[in-house]
Write a protein that holds these residues in place. Structure first.
Motif, PDB file in Angstrom:
ATOM      1  N   LEU A 254      37.958   9.475 -47.244  1.00 13.49           N
ATOM      2  CA  LEU A 254      37.321  10.787 -47.156  1.00 13.49           C
ATOM      3  C   LEU A 254      36.296  10.979 -48.267  1.00 13.49           C
ATOM      4  O   LEU A 254      35.290  11.673 -48.077  1.00 13.49           O
ATOM      5  CB  LEU A 254      38.382  11.890 -47.222  1.00 13.49           C
ATOM      6  CG  LEU A 254      39.223  12.082 -45.960  1.00 13.49           C
ATOM      7  CD1 LEU A 254      40.301  13.123 -46.197  1.00 13.49           C
ATOM      8  CD2 LEU A 254      38.342  12.495 -44.790  1.00 13.49           C
ATOM      9  N   ASP A 255      36.547  10.388 -49.422  1.00 13.02           N
ATOM     10  CA  ASP A 255      35.541  10.436 -50.486  1.00 13.02           C
ATOM     11  C   ASP A 255      34.236   9.797 -50.034  1.00 13.02           C
ATOM     12  O   ASP A 255      33.150  10.311 -50.312  1.00 13.02           O
ATOM     13  CB  ASP A 255      36.061   9.706 -51.726  1.00 13.02           C
ATOM     14  CG  ASP A 255      37.029  10.554 -52.528  1.00 13.02           C
ATOM     15  OD1 ASP A 255      36.976  11.777 -52.391  1.00 13.02           O
ATOM     16  OD2 ASP A 255      37.854   9.975 -53.263  1.00 13.02           O
ATOM     17  N   PHE A 260      30.615  11.200 -50.988  1.00 14.27           N
ATOM     18  CA  PHE A 260      29.522  10.302 -51.329  1.00 14.27           C
ATOM     19  C   PHE A 260      28.255  10.604 -50.542  1.00 14.27           C
ATOM     20  O   PHE A 260      27.157  10.300 -50.997  1.00 14.27           O
ATOM     21  CB  PHE A 260      29.941   8.845 -51.086  1.00 14.27           C
ATOM     22  CG  PHE A 260      30.674   8.237 -52.248  1.00 14.27           C
ATOM     23  CD1 PHE A 260      31.772   8.876 -52.793  1.00 14.27           C
ATOM     24  CD2 PHE A 260      30.280   7.034 -52.792  1.00 14.27           C
ATOM     25  CE1 PHE A 260      32.462   8.335 -53.857  1.00 14.27           C
ATOM     26  CE2 PHE A 260      30.963   6.478 -53.857  1.00 14.27           C
ATOM     27  CZ  PHE A 260      32.057   7.131 -54.385  1.00 14.27           C
ATOM     28  N   THR A 261      28.389  11.176 -49.358  1.00 14.70           N
ATOM     29  CA  THR A 261      27.202  11.479 -48.550  1.00 14.70           C
ATOM     30  C   THR A 261      26.604  12.844 -48.891  1.00 14.70           C
ATOM     31  O   THR A 261      25.409  13.058 -48.677  1.00 14.70           O
ATOM     32  CB  THR A 261      27.563  11.452 -47.057  1.00 14.70           C
ATOM     33  OG1 THR A 261      28.666  12.349 -46.817  1.00 14.70           O
ATOM     34  CG2 THR A 261      27.983  10.046 -46.647  1.00 14.70           C
ATOM     35  N   MET A 262      27.406  13.762 -49.410  1.00 12.25           N
ATOM     36  CA  MET A 262      26.895  15.104 -49.725  1.00 12.25           C
ATOM     37  C   MET A 262      26.489  15.276 -51.178  1.00 12.25           C
ATOM     38  O   MET A 262      25.723  16.180 -51.503  1.00 12.25           O
ATOM     39  CB  MET A 262      27.954  16.150 -49.370  1.00 12.25           C
ATOM     40  CG  MET A 262      28.091  16.381 -47.877  1.00 12.25           C
ATOM     41  SD  MET A 262      29.198  17.730 -47.478  1.00 12.25           S
ATOM     42  CE  MET A 262      30.756  16.973 -47.890  1.00 12.25           C
ATOM     43  N   GLY A 277      33.096  17.738 -53.474  1.00 13.25           N
ATOM     44  CA  GLY A 277      34.503  17.435 -53.231  1.00 13.25           C
ATOM     45  C   GLY A 277      34.767  17.139 -51.771  1.00 13.25           C
ATOM     46  O   GLY A 277      34.172  17.747 -50.872  1.00 13.25           O
ATOM     47  N   ARG A 278      35.699  16.205 -51.545  1.00 16.26           N
ATOM     48  CA  ARG A 278      36.006  15.816 -50.164  1.00 16.26           C
ATOM     49  C   ARG A 278      36.744  16.934 -49.432  1.00 16.26           C
ATOM     50  O   ARG A 278      36.628  17.065 -48.216  1.00 16.26           O
ATOM     51  CB  ARG A 278      36.860  14.551 -50.194  1.00 16.26           C
ATOM     52  CG  ARG A 278      38.150  14.738 -50.938  1.00 16.26           C
ATOM     53  CD  ARG A 278      38.929  13.463 -51.080  1.00 16.26           C
ATOM     54  NE  ARG A 278      40.092  13.684 -51.914  1.00 16.26           N
ATOM     55  CZ  ARG A 278      40.084  13.650 -53.234  1.00 16.26           C
ATOM     56  NH1 ARG A 278      38.955  13.384 -53.851  1.00 16.26           N
ATOM     57  NH2 ARG A 278      41.172  13.868 -53.935  1.00 16.26           N
ATOM     58  N   VAL A 279      37.502  17.758 -50.138  1.00 16.36           N
ATOM     59  CA  VAL A 279      38.260  18.844 -49.513  1.00 16.36           C
ATOM     60  C   VAL A 279      37.455  20.144 -49.534  1.00 16.36           C
ATOM     61  O   VAL A 279      37.348  20.846 -48.532  1.00 16.36           O
ATOM     62  CB  VAL A 279      39.614  19.042 -50.229  1.00 16.36           C
ATOM     63  CG1 VAL A 279      40.368  20.231 -49.629  1.00 16.36           C
ATOM     64  CG2 VAL A 279      40.460  17.778 -50.128  1.00 16.36           C
ATOM     65  N   GLN A 280      36.863  20.451 -50.694  1.00 13.80           N
ATOM     66  CA  GLN A 280      36.116  21.697 -50.797  1.00 13.80           C
ATOM     67  C   GLN A 280      34.920  21.725 -49.872  1.00 13.80           C
ATOM     68  O   GLN A 280      34.593  22.769 -49.291  1.00 13.80           O
ATOM     69  CB  GLN A 280      35.655  21.911 -52.251  1.00 13.80           C
ATOM     70  CG  GLN A 280      36.788  22.047 -53.242  1.00 13.80           C
ATOM     71  CD  GLN A 280      37.241  20.724 -53.813  1.00 13.80           C
ATOM     72  OE1 GLN A 280      37.069  19.682 -53.171  1.00 13.80           O
ATOM     73  NE2 GLN A 280      37.829  20.742 -54.995  1.00 13.80           N
ATOM     74  N   MET A 284      34.421  24.436 -47.005  1.00 18.46           N
ATOM     75  CA  MET A 284      33.249  25.310 -47.009  1.00 18.46           C
ATOM     76  C   MET A 284      32.526  25.276 -45.669  1.00 18.46           C
ATOM     77  O   MET A 284      32.036  26.302 -45.179  1.00 18.46           O
ATOM     78  CB  MET A 284      32.311  24.885 -48.133  1.00 18.46           C
ATOM     79  CG  MET A 284      31.046  25.721 -48.255  1.00 18.46           C
ATOM     80  SD  MET A 284      31.412  27.455 -48.617  1.00 18.46           S
ATOM     81  CE  MET A 284      32.033  27.289 -50.289  1.00 18.46           C
ATOM     82  N   LYS A 285      32.454  24.111 -45.044  1.00 16.42           N
ATOM     83  CA  LYS A 285      31.803  24.017 -43.736  1.00 16.42           C
ATOM     84  C   LYS A 285      32.551  24.848 -42.701  1.00 16.42           C
ATOM     85  O   LYS A 285      31.936  25.550 -41.877  1.00 16.42           O
ATOM     86  CB  LYS A 285      31.731  22.561 -43.292  1.00 16.42           C
ATOM     87  CG  LYS A 285      31.047  22.370 -41.951  1.00 16.42           C
ATOM     88  CD  LYS A 285      30.984  20.910 -41.552  1.00 16.42           C
ATOM     89  CE  LYS A 285      30.289  20.739 -40.207  1.00 16.42           C
ATOM     90  NZ  LYS A 285      30.239  19.312 -39.791  1.00 16.42           N
ATOM     91  N   LEU A 286      33.884  24.807 -42.713  1.00 16.80           N
ATOM     92  CA  LEU A 286      34.668  25.602 -41.777  1.00 16.80           C
ATOM     93  C   LEU A 286      34.454  27.090 -42.006  1.00 16.80           C
ATOM     94  O   LEU A 286      34.369  27.874 -41.048  1.00 16.80           O
ATOM     95  CB  LEU A 286      36.149  25.252 -41.913  1.00 16.80           C
ATOM     96  CG  LEU A 286      36.548  23.817 -41.516  1.00 16.80           C
ATOM     97  CD1 LEU A 286      38.021  23.591 -41.802  1.00 16.80           C
ATOM     98  CD2 LEU A 286      36.241  23.561 -40.050  1.00 16.80           C
ATOM     99  N   ILE A 287      34.351  27.487 -43.263  1.00 18.62           N
ATOM    100  CA  ILE A 287      34.114  28.905 -43.567  1.00 18.62           C
ATOM    101  C   ILE A 287      32.751  29.345 -43.065  1.00 18.62           C
ATOM    102  O   ILE A 287      32.593  30.429 -42.483  1.00 18.62           O
ATOM    103  CB  ILE A 287      34.253  29.143 -45.079  1.00 18.62           C
ATOM    104  CG1 ILE A 287      35.703  28.920 -45.515  1.00 18.62           C
ATOM    105  CG2 ILE A 287      33.794  30.542 -45.456  1.00 18.62           C
ATOM    106  CD1 ILE A 287      35.909  29.002 -47.008  1.00 18.62           C
TER     107      ILE A 287
END
Length: 372
Positions: A254-255, A260-262, A277-280, A284-287
Motif C-alpha cells: 500500500l505504501d 509513493f505515487t502521491m 500516508g497510505r491510510v490518510q 481523505m479521498k473517501l471523505i
C-alpha cells in the motif's frame, strides 16, 4: 624511559595514569564482549598492557608538547586494544563453533548484549540484524532487466500478477548478512527472537529467506528482557506467523500504491520532502467523494401512510403501512436518485409525490401491510 620520567615527572605521571585506566577499561570491555566464561584472562592483563604502553610512550623529540604525548599514548593504546580484542574474540568464536551452539538473532545490538548476560556463552551466541534487512525495491535499477517490464507500472510491485512484490537487500546490510551466515555455520539451531509485532515477524521471515538455514529453526518471542522471560520464551517456541508477515507485506505494498505515487504531488503542489500516508490519503479521498455526493444531492418529497387498525371486536389494535394504491406501489426513499428524480428501475407503476396530481382520486383498492 625511567630517565625521561625522572626529568619530566608531571607529564609522564599523568600519561601513565591515563594509560593504566584505559587498559583496565579495555580488559573489562573484552571480558564483557567475549564473555569471560568461555576462556580465562590473566588478572595482570591490564597491568601488562599498561607497562607496554608506558614503555612505548617515551617521547622521541625533546620539544614534544604534553598534548602530543597524550595523543601518542592514546593512539598506541588503541592499537594494542584492537589487536588483543580481535584475538580474544576470534578464539571465543572458534571455541563455540567447535562445540555447536544455538544462534539467537534479535533486532538491536543493545538487546543482544543484555540477553547474552542471561545465557551460557558456550550454548548460545546472540547476534543482531539491526532492523530490517530486505524491502520492496524502490528503484527500477534494483530490478533485473528481464523483470522490469512487469514492475514498470508501480516500482517493486507487479499489479498485474496478484500484486507480487520484488524484494531487494537494503543498502548497507550486506555485511550484516555475511556475518550472520558465518555465525550459523557452526550453529546447531537457529532461534529468531525478533519483536512479536508485524515488523518483527516480517524481519524473521526475511532472515529465513536470505540465510536459508539447513539447521532447525525456531521462533521465540518475549515481552521483557529478564532471565525468566527469556528462559520461558526459549522453552515455548513456535513457527513464524504468516498472517503477520502478510499483513506487513500488504502494508508495504500500500505504501507503493498510495504513498509513493502521491508524495510527488505534494512536493509539486505544497512543499518538497512531504510524505503522503497510505491510510490518510485513502481516507481523505473517501471523505472528498462523500462530500461531493452531499453537495450534488437534490432532495425529493415522498409520503408514507400509517394507520392504527382494530379488529371486529375493537379490543386488539395493530399498526399498518400503505403499500399499494390502485395497483401502483407507493414509492419509498430507495426509489429516488441523488438528483431527486425517480430511478429508471422504479418504473411507471410507482406512486410518487412529484408525479401525483394536485388532488388525490378516490382510492378504489388499498393493500396494507401489518407491521410487527
Amino acid at each position: 624511559s625511567m630517565l625521561e620520567c625522572t626529568r619530566r615527572p608531571v607529564v609522564h605521571a599523568g600519561g601513565i595514569l591515563v594509560a593504566f585506566m584505559a587498559c583496565i577499561s579495555s580488559r573489562r570491555y573484552i571480558l564483557k564482549t567475549a564473555n569471560a566464561k568461555s576462556f580465562s584472562v590473566s588478572p595482570f592483563f591490564g597491568f601488562g598492557t599498561a607497562w607496554i604502553t608506558i614503555g612505548m610512550s617515551t617521547p622521541k623529540l625533546p620539544t614534544q608538547s604534553a598534548g602530543a604525548k597524550f595523543r601518542s599514548v592514546y593512539r598506541r593504546h588503541r592499537a594494542i586494544h584492537r589487536y588483543t580484542t580481535k584475538r580474544f574474540m576470534s578464539a571465543t568464536a572458534s571455541g563455540r563453533q567447535s562445540e555447536g551452539y544455538s544462534l539467537v538473532i534479535v533486532e538491536s545490538p543493545a538487546k543482544a548484549r543484555t540477553i547474552q548476560k542471561f545465557l551460557n556463552s558456550q550454548k548460545f551466541m546472540i547476534d543482531s540484524c539491526m532492523g530490517h534487512v530486505r524491502d520492496i525495491a524502490a528503484k527500477s535499477l534494483q530490478i533485473p532487466p528481464k523483470l522490469r517490464q512487469s514492475y514498470s507500472k508501480v516500482t517493486g510491485v507487479d499489479i498485474d500478477n496478484g500484486f507480487t512484490p520484488f524484494y531487494v537487500i537494503l543498502e548497507g546490510k550486506d555485511a550484516v548478512i555475511k556475518r550472520l551466515k558465518n555465525a550459523q555455520e557452526g550453529a546447531s539451531e537457529l532461534i529468531l527472537a525478533t519483536d512479536e509485532d508485524r515488523e518483527g515477524e516480517a524481519i524473521s521471515w526475511h532472515l529465513l529467506e536470505i540465510l536459508k538455514p539447513k539447521i532447525p529453526v525456531k521462533r521465540a518471542v518475549f515481552h521483557e528482557i529478564t532471565r525468566n522471560a527469556i528462559t520461558k520464551a526459549f522453552q515455548s517456541t513456535r513457527e513464524i506467523s504468516m498472517h503477520l508477515v502478510e499483513a506487513q507485506e500488504t502494508r508495504r505494498i500500500l505504501d507503493r500504491l498510495a504513498g509513493f505515487t502521491m508524495s510527488p504531488v505534494l512536493w509539486r503542489k505544497i512543499s518538497p520532502g512531504l510524505s503522503a500516508g497510505r491510510v490518510q490519503s485513502v481516507g481523505m479521498k473517501l471523505i472528498v467523494q462523500r462530500e461531493r455526493e452531499r453537495m450534488e444531492f437534490v432532495s425529493a418529497a415522498f409520503y408514507n401512510l400509517k394507520a392504527t387498525l382494530a379488529g371486529k371486536g375493537g379490543t386488539a389494535t395493530f399498526q399498518a403501512r400503505l403499500m399499494e394504491a390502485n395497483g401502483l406501489r407507493v414509492a419509498s426513499s430507495k426509489d429516488f436518485g441523488s438528483d431527486g428524480k425517480l430511478k429508471a428501475k422504479a418504473g411507471p407503476s410507482t406512486h410518487a409525490a412529484s408525479s401525483r396530481p394536485r388532488s388525490w382520486p378516490r382510492l378504489l383498492s388499498v393493500r396494507i401491510c401489518r407491521q410487527a
